[in-house]
Design a protein around this motif. Structure first.
Motif, PDB file in Angstrom:
ATOM      1  N   ALA A  50       0.811  -1.211   0.000  1.00  0.00           N
ATOM      2  CA  ALA A  50       0.000   0.000   0.000  1.00  0.00           C
ATOM      3  C   ALA A  50       0.849   1.268   0.000  1.00  0.00           C
ATOM      4  CB  ALA A  50      -0.928   0.003   1.215  1.00  0.00           C
ATOM      5  N   GLY A  51       2.144   1.135   0.295  1.00  0.00           N
ATOM      6  CA  GLY A  51       3.017   2.297   0.354  1.00  0.00           C
ATOM      7  C   GLY A  51       3.587   2.670  -0.992  1.00  0.00           C
ATOM      8  N   THR A  52       4.751   3.354  -0.972  1.00  0.00           N
ATOM      9  CA  THR A  52       5.404   3.833  -2.186  1.00  0.00           C
ATOM     10  C   THR A  52       6.695   3.070  -2.434  1.00  0.00           C
ATOM     11  OG1 THR A  52       4.496   6.066  -1.942  1.00  0.00           O
ATOM     12  CG2 THR A  52       6.463   5.833  -3.307  1.00  0.00           C
ATOM     13  N   GLY A  70      -0.748   0.628  -4.185  1.00  0.00           N
ATOM     14  CA  GLY A  70       0.176   1.677  -3.777  1.00  0.00           C
ATOM     15  C   GLY A  70       0.666   2.562  -4.902  1.00  0.00           C
ATOM     16  N   THR A  71       1.861   3.109  -4.681  1.00  0.00           N
ATOM     17  CA  THR A  71       2.472   4.072  -5.594  1.00  0.00           C
ATOM     18  C   THR A  71       3.844   3.575  -6.034  1.00  0.00           C
ATOM     19  OG1 THR A  71       1.331   5.957  -4.589  1.00  0.00           O
ATOM     20  CG2 THR A  71       3.350   6.440  -5.807  1.00  0.00           C
ATOM     21  N   THR A  98      -4.180   2.461  -8.437  1.00  0.00           N
ATOM     22  CA  THR A  98      -2.747   2.603  -8.171  1.00  0.00           C
ATOM     23  C   THR A  98      -2.280   3.951  -8.705  1.00  0.00           C
ATOM     24  OG1 THR A  98      -2.157   1.487 -10.251  1.00  0.00           O
ATOM     25  CG2 THR A  98      -2.323   0.117  -8.256  1.00  0.00           C
TER      26      THR A  98
END
Length: 265
Positions: A50-52, A70-71, A98
């Motif tokens: 879910a993070g970068t 995420g990213t 995304t």
């Protein structure tokens, strides 16, 4: 989180996950120096956290790229300024919901057919997209509509909107074709909001071409064929000394609510 089939221990050892304020960064500055120029640093790279996931120091070469959550950022994590590059050899996929943060150049140059898919409702800007390596035959087929800043089809490269699907392409900068664009019945939309943009078609025609950018300005660099409808919704098209061939047989082949400069065309 990220995962992939790395192929050798040095590459696996070069990956360090650094969690800092919720940001996961992939440290890959040692990867490229250990790889032959014709070898992918990764076979398959998937970002599912879910993070970068953010590039650090070096550009990335990968066979298959898949972002499911995420990213993913192509901006160097060292300074959050430097734009890094990525080469994809087989498949590129962004799942719905995304975020893809563009960097320098995203090049699709694998030996086999390449599929590019963005399943987001609002297409992510892939940045400066290059199709092919300019030397050997490369084909990219769209798996969805896409958006880019500048789109370049290199010599011996082919971009196909997909038979029966006719996916659309939105470009906010320049369109440059030195290879083959297989438009089928796909729509190309140019939506720049600044002047000085160029359209180079090569020997390929558009099906539907729409210019729709308030303040945008495009100049033709060669003769241009639109086989269905050319639409200027907003902005300015300067034909310069080029010939525009409109071969649509249904409806109105040319619709202009912007500005058309015929010049000596």
């Amino acid at each position: 989180s990220s995962g992939g089939n790395h192929g050798n221990d040095p590459v696996a050892d070069a990956i360090q996950s650094i969690i800092n304020n919720g940001i996961v960064r992939a440290k890959i500055q040692e990867v490229e120096s250990q790889q032959n120029a014709n070898t992918q640093a990764f076979n398959a790279l998937t970002h599912s956290g879910a993070g970068t996931l953010q590039l650090l120091t070096n550009s990335l070469k990968v066979l298959t790229f898949n972002q499911t959550a995420g990213t993913f950022s192509m901006v160097d994590a060292n300074d959050n300024i430097t734009l890094l590059n990525m080469n994809v050899g087989s498949a590129f996929s962004l799942s719905a919901n995304t975020t893809f943060t563009k960097g320098g150049t995203l090049t699709f140059d694998g030996a086999a057919g390449i599929i590019v898919t963005d399943s987001n409702a609002t297409k992510q800007n892939l940045g400066n997209v290059v199709i092919g390596d300019g030397v050997t035959s490369k084909t990219v087929t769209l798996g969805s509509a896409i958006a880019a800043t500048n789109l370049t089809i290199a010599a011996n490269g082919t971009l196909d909107t997909s038979n029966g699907n006719n996916y659309g392409i939105t470009v906010s900068g320049n369109w440059s074709n030195s290879g083959t664009f297989t438009a089928r019945e796909g729509a190309v939309t140019l939506n720049a909001t600044a002047s000085g943009k160029t359209i180079t078609t090569g020997s390929s025609s558009f099906y539907n071409l729409t210019l729709n950018g308030v303040g945008g300005g495009w100049t033709l660099q060669d003769n241009t064929t639109v086989s269905n409808v050319l639409t200027i919704t907003a902005g300015t098209l300067d034909a310069s000394s080029r010939t525009i061939t409109l071969s649509g047989t249904t409806g109105t082949p040319f619709s202009n609510s912007g500005t058309f400069i015929a010049s000596t065309s």
